[in-house]
Design a protein around this motif. Structure first.
Motif, PDB file in Angstrom:
ATOM      1  N   THR A  68       0.841  -1.198   0.000  1.00 31.91           N
ATOM      2  CA  THR A  68       0.000   0.000   0.000  1.00 31.91           C
ATOM      3  C   THR A  68       0.876   1.249   0.000  1.00 31.91           C
ATOM      4  N   GLY A  69       1.950   1.213   0.792  1.00 26.11           N
ATOM      5  CA  GLY A  69       2.883   2.342   0.820  1.00 26.11           C
ATOM      6  C   GLY A  69       3.545   2.568  -0.524  1.00 26.11           C
ATOM      7  N   GLU A  70       3.963   1.488  -1.165  1.00 27.16           N
ATOM      8  CA  GLU A  70       4.582   1.630  -2.487  1.00 27.16           C
ATOM      9  C   GLU A  70       3.594   2.222  -3.493  1.00 27.16           C
ATOM     10  N   ASP A  71       2.364   1.681  -3.514  1.00 29.05           N
ATOM     11  CA  ASP A  71       1.376   2.164  -4.485  1.00 29.05           C
ATOM     12  C   ASP A  71       1.091   3.653  -4.304  1.00 29.05           C
ATOM     13  N   GLY A  72       0.953   4.083  -3.072  1.00 26.01           N
ATOM     14  CA  GLY A  72       0.639   5.486  -2.807  1.00 26.01           C
ATOM     15  C   GLY A  72       1.842   6.374  -2.617  1.00 26.01           C
ATOM     16  N   GLY A  73       3.018   5.782  -2.460  1.00 24.67           N
ATOM     17  CA  GLY A  73       4.229   6.562  -2.201  1.00 24.67           C
ATOM     18  C   GLY A  73       5.238   6.453  -3.327  1.00 24.67           C
ATOM     19  N   ALA A  74       6.066   5.432  -3.282  1.00 27.64           N
ATOM     20  CA  ALA A  74       7.173   5.300  -4.229  1.00 27.64           C
ATOM     21  C   ALA A  74       6.692   5.263  -5.676  1.00 27.64           C
ATOM     22  N   PHE A  75       5.645   4.500  -5.954  1.00 30.66           N
ATOM     23  CA  PHE A  75       5.211   4.361  -7.346  1.00 30.66           C
ATOM     24  C   PHE A  75       4.641   5.673  -7.869  1.00 30.66           C
ATOM     25  N   ARG A  76       3.912   6.383  -7.033  1.00 26.56           N
ATOM     26  CA  ARG A  76       3.361   7.683  -7.426  1.00 26.56           C
ATOM     27  C   ARG A  76       4.483   8.660  -7.744  1.00 26.56           C
ATOM     28  N   VAL A  77       5.481   8.715  -6.864  1.00 23.32           N
ATOM     29  CA  VAL A  77       6.615   9.629  -7.056  1.00 23.32           C
ATOM     30  C   VAL A  77       7.416   9.228  -8.295  1.00 23.32           C
ATOM     31  N   LEU A  78       7.688   7.931  -8.441  1.00 25.00           N
ATOM     32  CA  LEU A  78       8.449   7.481  -9.606  1.00 25.00           C
ATOM     33  C   LEU A  78       7.688   7.752 -10.908  1.00 25.00           C
ATOM     34  N   ALA A  79       6.379   7.584 -10.921  1.00 21.18           N
ATOM     35  CA  ALA A  79       5.595   7.847 -12.129  1.00 21.18           C
ATOM     36  C   ALA A  79       5.694   9.314 -12.530  1.00 21.18           C
ATOM     37  N   GLU A  80       5.748  10.198 -11.541  1.00 20.18           N
ATOM     38  CA  GLU A  80       5.900  11.631 -11.831  1.00 20.18           C
ATOM     39  C   GLU A  80       7.312  11.951 -12.319  1.00 20.18           C
ATOM     40  N   GLU A  81       8.306  11.372 -11.662  1.00 19.72           N
ATOM     41  CA  GLU A  81       9.708  11.676 -11.970  1.00 19.72           C
ATOM     42  C   GLU A  81      10.222  10.936 -13.204  1.00 19.72           C
ATOM     43  N   GLU A  82       9.748   9.716 -13.408  1.00 19.89           N
ATOM     44  CA  GLU A  82      10.235   8.842 -14.488  1.00 19.89           C
ATOM     45  C   GLU A  82       9.052   8.253 -15.254  1.00 19.89           C
ATOM     46  N   PRO A  83       8.405   9.048 -16.115  1.00 21.19           N
ATOM     47  CA  PRO A  83       7.219   8.548 -16.834  1.00 21.19           C
ATOM     48  C   PRO A  83       7.472   7.258 -17.620  1.00 21.19           C
ATOM     49  N   GLY A 158      10.725  11.858  -0.004  1.00 20.55           N
ATOM     50  CA  GLY A 158      10.172  11.177   1.160  1.00 20.55           C
ATOM     51  C   GLY A 158      11.153  10.196   1.767  1.00 20.55           C
ATOM     52  N   THR A 159      10.762   9.672   2.909  1.00 23.05           N
ATOM     53  CA  THR A 159      11.586   8.683   3.602  1.00 23.05           C
ATOM     54  C   THR A 159      11.199   7.287   3.128  1.00 23.05           C
ATOM     55  N   ALA A 160      11.974   6.312   3.516  1.00 23.33           N
ATOM     56  CA  ALA A 160      11.655   4.929   3.178  1.00 23.33           C
ATOM     57  C   ALA A 160      10.272   4.564   3.709  1.00 23.33           C
ATOM     58  N   GLU A 161       9.944   4.995   4.902  1.00 26.22           N
ATOM     59  CA  GLU A 161       8.634   4.676   5.460  1.00 26.22           C
ATOM     60  C   GLU A 161       7.521   5.330   4.652  1.00 26.22           C
ATOM     61  N   ASP A 162       7.740   6.584   4.210  1.00 25.64           N
ATOM     62  CA  ASP A 162       6.749   7.259   3.364  1.00 25.64           C
ATOM     63  C   ASP A 162       6.563   6.528   2.043  1.00 25.64           C
ATOM     64  N   LEU A 163       7.659   6.110   1.443  1.00 29.88           N
ATOM     65  CA  LEU A 163       7.643   5.566   0.086  1.00 29.88           C
ATOM     66  C   LEU A 163       7.368   4.073   0.021  1.00 29.88           C
ATOM     67  N   PHE A 164       7.692   3.334   1.087  1.00 28.57           N
ATOM     68  CA  PHE A 164       7.564   1.875   1.059  1.00 28.57           C
ATOM     69  C   PHE A 164       6.574   1.328   2.070  1.00 28.57           C
ATOM     70  N   GLY A 165       6.013   2.174   2.923  1.00 25.15           N
ATOM     71  CA  GLY A 165       5.069   1.697   3.914  1.00 25.15           C
ATOM     72  C   GLY A 165       5.724   1.084   5.145  1.00 25.15           C
ATOM     73  N   LEU A 166       7.016   0.786   5.049  1.00 24.03           N
ATOM     74  CA  LEU A 166       7.809   0.238   6.155  1.00 24.03           C
ATOM     75  C   LEU A 166       9.200   0.831   6.055  1.00 24.03           C
ATOM     76  N   ALA A 167       9.802   1.056   7.173  1.00 19.69           N
ATOM     77  CA  ALA A 167      11.214   1.436   7.180  1.00 19.69           C
ATOM     78  C   ALA A 167      12.042   0.170   7.190  1.00 19.69           C
ATOM     79  N   PRO A 168      13.240   0.225   6.617  1.00 12.12           N
ATOM     80  CA  PRO A 168      14.085  -0.976   6.675  1.00 12.12           C
ATOM     81  C   PRO A 168      14.482  -1.275   8.116  1.00 12.12           C
ATOM     82  N   PRO A 169      14.844  -2.520   8.382  1.00 18.44           N
ATOM     83  CA  PRO A 169      15.284  -2.866   9.739  1.00 18.44           C
ATOM     84  C   PRO A 169      16.557  -2.098  10.083  1.00 18.44           C
ATOM     85  N   PRO A 170      16.798  -1.877  11.371  1.00 17.55           N
ATOM     86  CA  PRO A 170      18.017  -1.179  11.766  1.00 17.55           C
ATOM     87  C   PRO A 170      19.247  -1.918  11.262  1.00 17.55           C
ATOM     88  N   ARG A 171      20.244  -1.161  10.927  1.00 15.24           N
ATOM     89  CA  ARG A 171      21.500  -1.755  10.424  1.00 15.24           C
ATOM     90  C   ARG A 171      22.372  -2.207  11.553  1.00 15.24           C
TER      91      ARG A 171
END
Length: 171
Positions: A68-83, A158-171
């Motif tokens: 859900t995060g990808e659909d509304g975040g990363a994919f939306r942003v990528l579609a605008e930036e990289e048609p 945006g951040t990973a959490e904004d764009l992917f719906g989850l933040a990556p695990p701590p390193r």
């Protein structure tokens, strides 16, 4: 959910963060599948059916939040930036809808009492096997097709959490 890494290194590692989220989801799915193997011991002092439901619901919720995060975040942003990526992003969004149907079946099966019923556990395992195959293919395709574009996004995307719906695990 996991804490977001330092926003200062977000731009340089956004693609890597996507891969880290995917790897964490792969590991969680593998743990969930292993818990259904015949003879698998329930986690420390947990009753197996309840822990299966809890683990399944937790994993399914995380996977759904990610897509859900990808659909509304990363994919939306990528579609605008990289048609030019729009057809790829639509394919990935279609995968999300298909995966969502499988996730709902897994949730329904896990909600029913499994107990020591080998047939019930086998039904959940079969759905998880299918989910694993599809998710692995989906994650691999996504990683091959959009990681470079994610790394090239502007700093205010945006951040990973904004764009992917989850933040990556701590390193």
């Amino acid at each position: 959910m996991h804490p977001s890494p330092d926003p200062g290194d977000r731009l340089a590692t956004l693609g890597t963060q996507l891969i880290e989220v995917h790897q964490w989801l792969r590991e969680e799915l593998a743990r969930l599948r292993a818990s259904l193997e015949p003879g698998a011991a329930p986690p420390d002092d947990a009753d197996r059916p309840r822990s299966l439901r809890a683990h399944c619901l937790s994993f399914c919720a995380a996977l759904t939040a990610h897509h859900t995060g990808e659909d509304g975040g990363a994919f939306r942003v990528l579609a605008e930036e990289e048609p030019r990526l729009r057809p790829v992003l639509e394919k990935l969004a279609q995968d999300h809808r298909m995966i969502d149907g499988i996730v709902r079946r897994v949730e329904e099966l896990a909600a029913a009492p499994v107990g020591d019923d080998p047939a019930a556990a086998a039904r959940v395992r079969a759905e998880l096997d299918g989910l694993t195959a599809i998710v692995e293919s989906h994650f691999g395709f996504e990683e091959r097709t959009i990681v470079a574009a994610l790394d090239a996004l502007r700093a205010d995307a945006g951040t990973a959490e904004d764009l992917f719906g989850l933040a990556p695990p701590p390193r």
